[in-house]
Design a protein around this motif. Structure first.
Motif, mmCIF file in Angstrom:
data_model
loop_
_atom_site.group_PDB
_atom_site.id
_atom_site.type_symbol
_atom_site.label_atom_id
_atom_site.label_comp_id
_atom_site.label_asym_id
_atom_site.label_seq_id
_atom_site.Cartn_x
_atom_site.Cartn_y
_atom_site.Cartn_z
ATOM 1 N N ASP A 36 13.793 56.040 13.469
ATOM 2 C CA ASP A 36 12.438 55.737 13.688
ATOM 3 C C ASP A 36 11.335 56.988 13.437
ATOM 4 O O ASP A 36 10.329 56.817 13.372
ATOM 5 N N LEU A 37 12.088 58.165 13.136
ATOM 6 C CA LEU A 37 11.352 59.449 13.071
ATOM 7 C C LEU A 37 11.795 59.918 11.605
ATOM 8 O O LEU A 37 12.772 59.707 11.037
ATOM 9 N N THR A 38 10.751 60.465 10.945
ATOM 10 C CA THR A 38 10.943 61.275 9.716
ATOM 11 C C THR A 38 11.779 62.729 9.856
ATOM 12 O O THR A 38 11.704 62.934 11.180
ATOM 13 N N PRO A 39 12.562 63.150 8.914
ATOM 14 C CA PRO A 39 13.082 64.317 9.312
ATOM 15 C C PRO A 39 12.221 65.707 9.871
ATOM 16 O O PRO A 39 12.699 66.181 11.111
ATOM 17 N N ARG A 40 10.963 65.711 9.657
ATOM 18 C CA ARG A 40 10.159 66.718 10.077
ATOM 19 C C ARG A 40 9.919 66.345 11.585
ATOM 20 O O ARG A 40 9.832 67.101 12.470
ATOM 21 N N GLU A 41 9.705 64.995 11.967
ATOM 22 C CA GLU A 41 9.646 64.779 13.292
ATOM 23 C C GLU A 41 10.779 64.860 14.150
ATOM 24 O O GLU A 41 10.655 64.944 15.388
ATOM 25 N N LEU A 78 10.749 68.429 15.226
ATOM 26 C CA LEU A 78 9.904 68.784 16.410
ATOM 27 C C LEU A 78 10.436 67.885 17.796
ATOM 28 O O LEU A 78 10.087 68.262 18.809
ATOM 29 N N ALA A 79 11.132 66.680 17.477
ATOM 30 C CA ALA A 79 11.447 66.107 18.694
ATOM 31 C C ALA A 79 12.605 66.750 19.516
ATOM 32 O O ALA A 79 12.913 66.575 20.681
#
Length: 211
Positions: A84-89, A92-93
């Motif tokens: 559910d997250l982009t690679p960039r996100e 950060l996660a």
């Protein structure tokens, strides 16, 4: 220090002893360290006999190694496997505070703790800790590459170092340094990944295509 509870009485044998031993090891190693935890105390907390403990683990060294294997067998899947997250996100996660963190956020990464307390570089737990830290950096690098980082290897190593540094500083100071680390990570990511960089697709097997 957190109160450590013994396992339920009447369960010295049979199913569940191994899990109780590992649970006791996790609590004791976290609260007082690996070297300060003896097998007698561990067996008392787990409510098992030493005979039963050594049936499951031939030595304390084997128990320490298995304890580490249990900590994160998938290398942060709650971060890197999130569709559910982009690679960039996802990058950060990796710096978000875990929901299971201890009060005050003062728990030291168990792999770092093992590497600090165990002096023998060839000890199985030291080898496992070393390989785990390499795998975290590799997953960060892979995710940075997916996100379009100009130098994904450099960004992966920077973020891995930041994660470990935040863990040690949090434990040393007894204060939560995660927000500061997250801010630094965001700055590193912003400079390393152009906003216009499209995420690199995976192939049908889930692998990144070779350049």
């Amino acid at each position: 220090m957190t109160e450590l509870h013994k396992g339920p009485r009447g369960q010295r044998r049979g199913r569940g002893a191994r899990e109780r031993i590992l649970d006791a090891a996790q609590n004791l190693f976290r609260e007082q360290g690996i070297n300060n935890t003896g097998m007698n105390q561990l067996c008392e907390v787990a409510n098992v006999s030493k005979h039963t403990a050594y049936q499951h683990f031939t030595s304390k060294d084997e128990l320490i190694t298995e304890h580490l294997r249990q900590q994160d067998p998938g290398t942060m899947p709650e971060v890197f496997d999130r569709a559910d997250l982009t690679p960039r996100e996802r990058l950060l996660a990796a710096f978000e505070k875990p929901a299971t963190s201890t009060p005050g956020g003062t728990r030291l990464c168990p792999f770092i703790e093992a590497a600090v307390e165990i002096t023998d570089p060839e000890h199985p737990a030291r080898i496992l800790a070393r390989e785990y830290k390499k795998s975290v950096a590799a997953r960060l690098t892979e995710t940075a590459r997916e996100a379009g980082a100009v130098d994904p290897e450099l960004l992966g190593e920077q973020l891995a170092l930041l994660l470990d540094g935040a863990s040690v500083r949090t434990r040393t100071l007894g204060t939560d340094t995660d927000p500061t680390a997250a801010g630094i990570a965001a700055t590193l990511i912003e400079h390393a990944i152009p906003e216009t960089a499209p995420p690199r697709p995976r192939d049908s097997a889930g692998e990144m295509p070779r350049a």
